[in-house]
Write an enzyme that holds these catalytic residues in place. Structure first.
Site, PDB file in Angstrom:
ATOM      1  N   CYS A 111       4.279  -4.195  10.955  1.00 35.36           N
ATOM      2  CA  CYS A 111       3.488  -3.871   9.761  1.00 35.36           C
ATOM      3  C   CYS A 111       2.797  -2.510   9.913  1.00 35.36           C
ATOM      4  O   CYS A 111       3.454  -1.499   9.790  1.00 35.36           O
ATOM      5  CB  CYS A 111       2.516  -4.986   9.421  1.00 35.36           C
ATOM      6  SG  CYS A 111       2.141  -4.970   7.666  1.00 35.36           S
ATOM      7  N   GLU A 153       6.152 -12.522  13.543  1.00 40.59           N
ATOM      8  CA  GLU A 153       5.436 -13.467  14.418  1.00 40.59           C
ATOM      9  C   GLU A 153       5.084 -14.767  13.708  1.00 40.59           C
ATOM     10  O   GLU A 153       4.932 -15.794  14.354  1.00 40.59           O
ATOM     11  CB  GLU A 153       4.182 -12.805  15.012  1.00 40.59           C
ATOM     12  CG  GLU A 153       3.015 -12.569  14.056  1.00 40.59           C
ATOM     13  CD  GLU A 153       3.085 -11.231  13.322  1.00 40.59           C
ATOM     14  OE1 GLU A 153       4.204 -10.703  13.139  1.00 40.59           O
ATOM     15  OE2 GLU A 153       2.015 -10.734  12.902  1.00 40.59           O
ATOM     16  N   HIS A 168       5.958  -9.456   9.012  1.00 35.38           N
ATOM     17  CA  HIS A 168       5.348 -10.045  10.211  1.00 35.38           C
ATOM     18  C   HIS A 168       6.251 -11.146  10.789  1.00 35.38           C
ATOM     19  O   HIS A 168       6.076 -12.317  10.447  1.00 35.38           O
ATOM     20  CB  HIS A 168       3.996 -10.675   9.861  1.00 35.38           C
ATOM     21  CG  HIS A 168       2.937  -9.684   9.536  1.00 35.38           C
ATOM     22  ND1 HIS A 168       2.105  -9.158  10.497  1.00 35.38           N
ATOM     23  CD2 HIS A 168       2.570  -9.113   8.361  1.00 35.38           C
ATOM     24  CE1 HIS A 168       1.263  -8.309   9.925  1.00 35.38           C
ATOM     25  NE2 HIS A 168       1.526  -8.258   8.634  1.00 35.38           N
TER      26      HIS A 168
HETATM   27  N1  GLN Z   1      -2.750  -1.413   6.285  1.00 44.90           N
HETATM   28  C1  GLN Z   1      -1.345  -1.490   6.053  1.00 44.90           C
HETATM   29  C2  GLN Z   1      -1.015  -1.863   4.625  1.00 44.90           C
HETATM   30  O1  GLN Z   1      -1.864  -2.286   3.897  1.00 44.90           O
HETATM   31  C3  GLN Z   1      -0.698  -2.454   7.023  1.00 44.90           C
HETATM   32  C4  GLN Z   1      -1.100  -3.863   6.826  1.00 44.90           C
HETATM   33  C5  GLN Z   1      -0.802  -4.749   8.003  1.00 44.90           C
HETATM   34  O2  GLN Z   1      -0.538  -4.280   9.104  1.00 44.90           O
HETATM   35  N2  GLN Z   1      -0.849  -6.052   7.814  1.00 44.90           N
HETATM   36  O3  GLN Z   1       0.083  -1.746   4.187  1.00 44.90           O
END
Ligand code: GLN
Length: 534
Positions: free
Chosen positions: A376, A504, A502
Site C-alpha cells: 500500500c 496480509e 493489502h
Molecule cells: N496513504 C496512502 C493512501 O491513502 C496509503 C494508504 C495505506 O497504506 N493503507 O492511498
C-alpha cells in the site's frame, strides 16, 4: 443453534480474542460450522477512523468494513471470510434503533435501552447466526465486565441465556490469575470479576484463567469453589510461545470435551489439521530475518496481520521468521543507511511522518538487491523512489505529501477527488485484479483474476506509467479496466514486489498469501547465498 459467549474480567488485553478464536478452532476441528461475532462496545460505527497508535491495527474485511484486529484472528483461526455484520458496535446498534424510531416503527413508545436496544442486539446476533447457517455462534463481548459501555450487551446476553435452552448456551469468562511476589497464584481478582458478572445476572460455565504458569490443581479447586463452576471447567491458559498453540493447550485441558458435553454436541469427524500445522511451526528449521520499516513500530499490535502473514509464509517454507521492527524516522538523520536483514518490508501507512526514511529503506533494498515487499503506502513509495532515483525526477512525490510537486507520480484520480469533496471515504475491501502473464506476480498467484483487500485513496498517476515502465518498472497487476495499478515489480532485481492492496489480510494458516510466500522464499534463498550454502 447454539451460542457460546466469551466475556472478560479483571483487565483488558488478556487475549480474549485469541481465546474466542481458539475455541472457534477446536469446534471447527470437531466438524462444526462456527460463526463468530465480535461486539465492540465503543460508539464509533466502525474502526475506520481509529488511530493505530491508540488502537492497534485496523483490519479490513472483504466487504470493506474496517474492524478491530480480533476479527483477523477469527478469520485466521477459524478459516472463514467475514463481513461487517460480524462486528457489532454500540454505534451500529444505536443508529439502527434511532432510524427505526424516526420511521415510527416503535408506534409511539418510549424508546429505551431495555427492551429496544437489547432487542436489537439479540436480533442482530440471531439473524447473522441464522443467515450463515451456524451450528455454533461464537460471540465475544469486547471490553471488561463492569464497563459502562458493555452493560446493554451483557444485559442482552443475560436475556438470551434465559430464552435459549440450557444445552444451547454457554458462557466462557476469561480472567487473570496473577502471581504474587512469592510466585503464588492469586484467585481474588477472578473471584471479584465473577461476582461482578453475577451481579448482572450472568453465571459463567467455563472460566479461562490466564497466568504466566499453568494453573495448579489447588488454584483450580479454589476458583471452582468460590466461583461455583466444576473444577474441570476451570481452564488453565498459560502464556503460550505462539498464539497458534492455544487451541492445542485448550485441548490438553479437555475444553473440547467439556463444551461438547455441556452443549450436547454429538460426535462428528474430527480433523487433526491444526495439530499438523502447529507441528510444522515447531519443526521449522530454517531461520530468516525480516526488517519491517514502519512508523507505528512501538505499538505491538499495529502490524499484527503482517506479522502473522510473514509467520504463516515462514511455516509453509519450514522457516521461522524473526521480525525486526525499524522506525523509519530514525533513518532520516543519516545520509546513508544499512539494514541487516534477509528481506525488507515497507507496510501501509498514512501521513507524512517517516515517509522519507521508508524511501531510504526502499532505495537500499533496490540498490543492494535485497528481497523487498512493499504494501500500500510501501507500493506508492516504491514508485516515488523509482521516479526520483531512476528517472531522476528529484522532487517526485505523492500529492498526499506535497501538493505542489512538479512530478505527482502518486495522486488522487478525478473520481476520488469527487468522493473526497463529498466527504467520502477510501477505496476499501475486495476488488478484482487482473495479473499479467509472465510476471513474478503471475508465478506467485498462478491466476489471471484475483481478489485482494484494499484500504487507500491515492493511485499511481496514469500519466507516468509509460515513463516508469520505460525505465524498468513493471506494473504486473491492475484493476478498474487497467486504470489503476495494483502490483509492481522490477524484473532485474532478485525479488522486488509491491502491492497497492493489502495481501496480509487474506493470509491464513492453510492458505498463505502468495506475495508473502514469494518474499519469504526469496529471503531464505538470499540468506543461504550470503552464508555460502547454495
Ligand atoms: N496513504 C496512502 C493512501 O491513502 C496509503 C494508504 C495505506 O497504506 N493503507 O492511498
Amino acid at each position: 443453534m447454539k451460542f457460546i459467549v466469551v466475556t472478560g474480567g479483571v483487565m483488558s488485553g488478556l487475549g480474549k480474542g485469541i481465546t474466542a478464536a481458539s475455541i472457534g478452532r477446536i469446534l471447527v476441528d470437531m466438524g462444526y460450522n462456527v460463526v463468530p461475532i465480535k461486539i465492540d462496545p465503543y460508539i464509533n460505527i466502525d474502526a475506520g477512523t481509529m488511530n493505530p497508535f491508540q488502537h492497534g491495527e485496523v483490519y479490513v474485511l472483504k466487504d470493506g468494513t474496517e474492524v478491530d484486529l480480533d476479527l483477523g484472528h477469527y478469520e485466521r483461526f477459524i478459516g472463514v471470510e467475514l463481513t461487517g455484520e460480524h462486528n457489532i458496535t454500540t454505534g451500529k446498534i444505536y443508529s439502527r434503533v434511532i432510524e427505526k424510531e424516526r420511521k415510527g416503527e416503535y408506534l409511539g413508545q418510549t424508546v429505551q435501552i431495555i427492551p429496544h436496544i437489547t432487542d436489537e442486539i439479540k436480533r442482530w446476533i440471531r439473524d447473522v447466526a441464522e443467515k450463515r447457517n451456524a451450528d455454533i455462534c461464537l460471540v465475544e463481548v469486547g471490553g471488561t465486565v463492569g464497563d459502562i459501555e458493555s452493560m446493554p450487551f451483557l444485559e442482552a446476553v443475560r436475556q438470551m441465556h434465559n430464552e435459549e435452552r440450557e444445552e444451547d448456551f454457554l458462557l466462557v469468562h476469561v480472567t487473570l490469575v496473577p502471581l504474587d511476589s512469592g510466585g503464588e497464584q492469586k484467585t481474588k481478582p477472578t473471584q471479584h470479576s465473577v461476582k461482578e458478572l453475577r451481579s448482572l445476572g450472568l453465571h459463567p460455565d467455563v472460566i479461562v484463567g490466564r497466568c504466566k504458569r499453568e494453573l495448579e490443581d489447588s488454584t483450580k479447586k479454589k476458583i471452582s469453589l468460590f466461583c461455583d463452576v466444576p473444577a474441570e471447567a476451570v481452564i488453565s491458559a498459560k502464556d503460550a510461545d505462539d498464539i497458534y498453540e492455544v487451541p492445542l493447550i485448550f485441548k490438553e485441558e479437555r475444553l473440547d470435551s467439556y463444551i461438547a458435553r455441556k452443549l450436547r454436541l454429538e460426535k462428528r469427524d474430527s480433523s487433526g489439521d491444526w495439530e499438523s500445522f502447529v507441528e510444522k511451526m515447531r519443526n521449522a528449521s530454517e531461520e530468516v530475518t525480516i526488517a519491517v520499516v514502519g512508523k507505528y513500530i512501538d505499538v505491538r499490535d499495529s502490524y499484527i496481520s503482517i506479522r502473522e502473514a510473514l509467520k504463516i509464509a515462514g511455516i509453509h517454507n519450514s522457516a521461522k521468521v524473526s521480525v525486526i521492527w525499524v522506525d523509519s524516522e530514525d533513518f532520516e538523520d543519516f545520509s546513508e543507511i544499512e539494514i541487516e536483514a534477509d528481506g525488507i518490508l515497507v507496510p501501509g501507512g498514512f501521513g507524512q511522518r517517516g515517509v522519507e526514511g521508508k524511501m531510504m529503506a526502499i532505495e537500499y533494498a533496490r540498490e543492494n538487491n535485497i528481497p523487498f515487499l512493499g504494501i500500500c503506502l510501501g507500493f506508492q513509495l516504491s514508485v516515488i523512489e523509482f521516479a526520483r532515483n531512476v528517472l531522476e525526477y528529484d522532487k517526485a512525490n505523492s500529492t498526499e505529501f506535497d501538493r505542489n510537486t512538479p512530478h505527482p507520480v502518486i495522486d488522487l484520480l478525478p473520481e476520488q477527488k469527487e468522493v473526497e469533496r463529498l466527504g467520502g471515504t477510501m477505496r476499501l475491501g475486495d476488488i478484482e485484479i487482473t495479473i499479467k502473464r509472465n510476471t513474478v506476480a503471475y508465478s506467485l498467484y498462478r491466476k489471471e483474476k484475483i481478489y485482494e483487500r484494499h484500504r487507500h485513496r491515492f493511485e499511481v498517476n496514469p500519466e507516468y506509467i509509460d515513463k516508469l515502465e520505460g525505465a524498468g518498472l513493471v506494473f504486473s497487476g491492475h484493476s478498474d479496466g487497467g486504470r489503476r495499478m495494483e502490483i509492481l515489480e522490477i524484473p532485474s532485481h532478485r525479488f522486488f514486489l509491491a502491492t497497492q492492496f493489502h495481501p496480509e489480510f487474506k493470509a491464513k494458516p492453510f492458505s498463505p498469501s502468495p506475495p508473502f510466500m514469494g518474499f519469504v522464499r526469496s529471503a531464505i534463498q538470499f540468506r543461504r547465498e550470503m552464508n555460502g550454502e547454495t
